[in-house]
Scaffold this motif. Structure first.
Motif, PDB file in Angstrom:
ATOM      1  N   THR A  37     -17.738  -0.818  11.682  1.00 47.71           N
ATOM      2  CA  THR A  37     -16.291  -0.719  11.615  1.00 47.71           C
ATOM      3  C   THR A  37     -15.698  -1.919  12.350  1.00 47.71           C
ATOM      4  O   THR A  37     -16.170  -2.284  13.428  1.00 47.71           O
ATOM      5  CB  THR A  37     -15.814   0.584  12.294  1.00 47.71           C
ATOM      6  OG1 THR A  37     -16.450   1.675  11.650  1.00 47.71           O
ATOM      7  CG2 THR A  37     -14.309   0.722  12.196  1.00 47.71           C
ATOM      8  N   ILE A  38     -14.682  -2.508  11.767  1.00 45.67           N
ATOM      9  CA  ILE A  38     -14.040  -3.666  12.396  1.00 45.67           C
ATOM     10  C   ILE A  38     -12.881  -3.184  13.262  1.00 45.67           C
ATOM     11  O   ILE A  38     -12.016  -2.444  12.808  1.00 45.67           O
ATOM     12  CB  ILE A  38     -13.535  -4.662  11.331  1.00 45.67           C
ATOM     13  CG1 ILE A  38     -14.718  -5.227  10.553  1.00 45.67           C
ATOM     14  CG2 ILE A  38     -12.729  -5.779  11.983  1.00 45.67           C
ATOM     15  CD1 ILE A  38     -14.337  -6.095   9.382  1.00 45.67           C
ATOM     16  N   ASP A  39     -12.895  -3.599  14.508  1.00 44.15           N
ATOM     17  CA  ASP A  39     -11.802  -3.296  15.418  1.00 44.15           C
ATOM     18  C   ASP A  39     -10.749  -4.385  15.223  1.00 44.15           C
ATOM     19  O   ASP A  39     -10.838  -5.470  15.799  1.00 44.15           O
ATOM     20  CB  ASP A  39     -12.312  -3.273  16.863  1.00 44.15           C
ATOM     21  CG  ASP A  39     -11.195  -3.036  17.869  1.00 44.15           C
ATOM     22  OD1 ASP A  39     -10.055  -2.721  17.454  1.00 44.15           O
ATOM     23  OD2 ASP A  39     -11.470  -3.172  19.079  1.00 44.15           O
ATOM     24  N   TRP A  40      -9.768  -4.096  14.387  1.00 42.42           N
ATOM     25  CA  TRP A  40      -8.767  -5.102  14.023  1.00 42.42           C
ATOM     26  C   TRP A  40      -7.990  -5.590  15.238  1.00 42.42           C
ATOM     27  O   TRP A  40      -7.544  -6.731  15.276  1.00 42.42           O
ATOM     28  CB  TRP A  40      -7.827  -4.564  12.948  1.00 42.42           C
ATOM     29  CG  TRP A  40      -8.555  -4.256  11.678  1.00 42.42           C
ATOM     30  CD1 TRP A  40      -8.847  -3.024  11.171  1.00 42.42           C
ATOM     31  CD2 TRP A  40      -9.132  -5.195  10.757  1.00 42.42           C
ATOM     32  NE1 TRP A  40      -9.567  -3.150   9.999  1.00 42.42           N
ATOM     33  CE2 TRP A  40      -9.752  -4.461   9.723  1.00 42.42           C
ATOM     34  CE3 TRP A  40      -9.204  -6.588  10.720  1.00 42.42           C
ATOM     35  CZ2 TRP A  40     -10.416  -5.066   8.664  1.00 42.42           C
ATOM     36  CZ3 TRP A  40      -9.855  -7.198   9.666  1.00 42.42           C
ATOM     37  CH2 TRP A  40     -10.456  -6.436   8.660  1.00 42.42           C
ATOM     38  N   ASP A  41      -7.834  -4.726  16.237  1.00 45.44           N
ATOM     39  CA  ASP A  41      -7.100  -5.129  17.445  1.00 45.44           C
ATOM     40  C   ASP A  41      -7.873  -6.147  18.282  1.00 45.44           C
ATOM     41  O   ASP A  41      -7.299  -6.834  19.112  1.00 45.44           O
ATOM     42  CB  ASP A  41      -6.771  -3.902  18.304  1.00 45.44           C
ATOM     43  CG  ASP A  41      -5.777  -2.981  17.616  1.00 45.44           C
ATOM     44  OD1 ASP A  41      -4.949  -3.484  16.820  1.00 45.44           O
ATOM     45  OD2 ASP A  41      -5.831  -1.761  17.855  1.00 45.44           O
TER      46      ASP A  41
END
Length: 197
Positions: free
Chosen positions: A3-7
């Motif tokens: 999962t990409i942590d966009w923050d």
């Protein structure tokens, strides 16, 4: 897939950096600060696709710029010797922001490290960074790029493993102590490839 942590994606990520600097006004201002010249216009050539630099964990960012009639690439040891490729490389060390003579550039370099926008320019960069990283189309391109990168890396690993297995098989075959069948079993190579060595 992770999962990409966009923050966690900041301006210091090369892929974000490249997208943010598609904003001509921000890009123009930054280049003028770095090169200490006035720029009439910016024309984007081909977006850089340096395989390893746009990773989420990237430690470097890069921007390729073409400036007409400004630089001649010269040998540092002999300034009369032109290198002939008409390029000049400029490296900025964000950790040395305190050594920058230009205060706007120093503030920019501090922003790259800390993510804290102090000036009007870095606030504009920060706002554009947030706009980019929240854009669903951009996120989709980023995820697709990450998947493409993973496939490329896996393919390279497989090629590297195969190359290593072939080198081992060749070495074992040259020693003549094992049969082709035994070498194939040890290296997990097809018997026909071992026999062809």
């Amino acid at each position: 897939m992770k999962t990409i942590d966009w923050d966690s994606l900041t301006f210091a990520n090369n892929y974000v950096f490249q997208e943010v600097l598609k904003n001509k006004e921000l890009c123009k201002y930054l280049i003028e600060r770095i090169l200490h010249i006035q720029i009439k216009d910016i024309r984007y050539l081909i977006a850089e696709r340096h395989i390893n630099s746009a990773r989420i964990s990237s430690k470097s960012i890069r921007l390729d710029v073409y400036v007409e009639n400004h630089f001649t690439y010269r040998c540092k040891e002999d300034n009369t010797l032109e290198m002939g490729d008409l390029t000049e490389n400029i490296y900025l060390n964000a950790r040395a922001a305190d050594k920058a003579k230009d205060t706007a550039l120093a503030d920019f370099l501090c922003y790259v490290i800390s993510g804290k926008a102090g000036s009007e320019f870095t606030q504009a960069i920060d706002a554009e960074t947030k706009r980019v990283t929240n854009d669903e189309d951009w996120r989709e391109r980023y995820v697709t790029w990450e998947m493409d990168l993973k496939i490329i890396q896996e393919d390279a690993e497989k090629k590297g493993e195969k190359k290593k297995a072939l080198a081992i098989a060749k070495s074992l075959k040259e020693k003549g102590k094992l049969t082709d069948s035994e070498i194939a079993e040890v290296t997990a190579l097809p018997l026909r490839e071992v026999a062809a060595l």
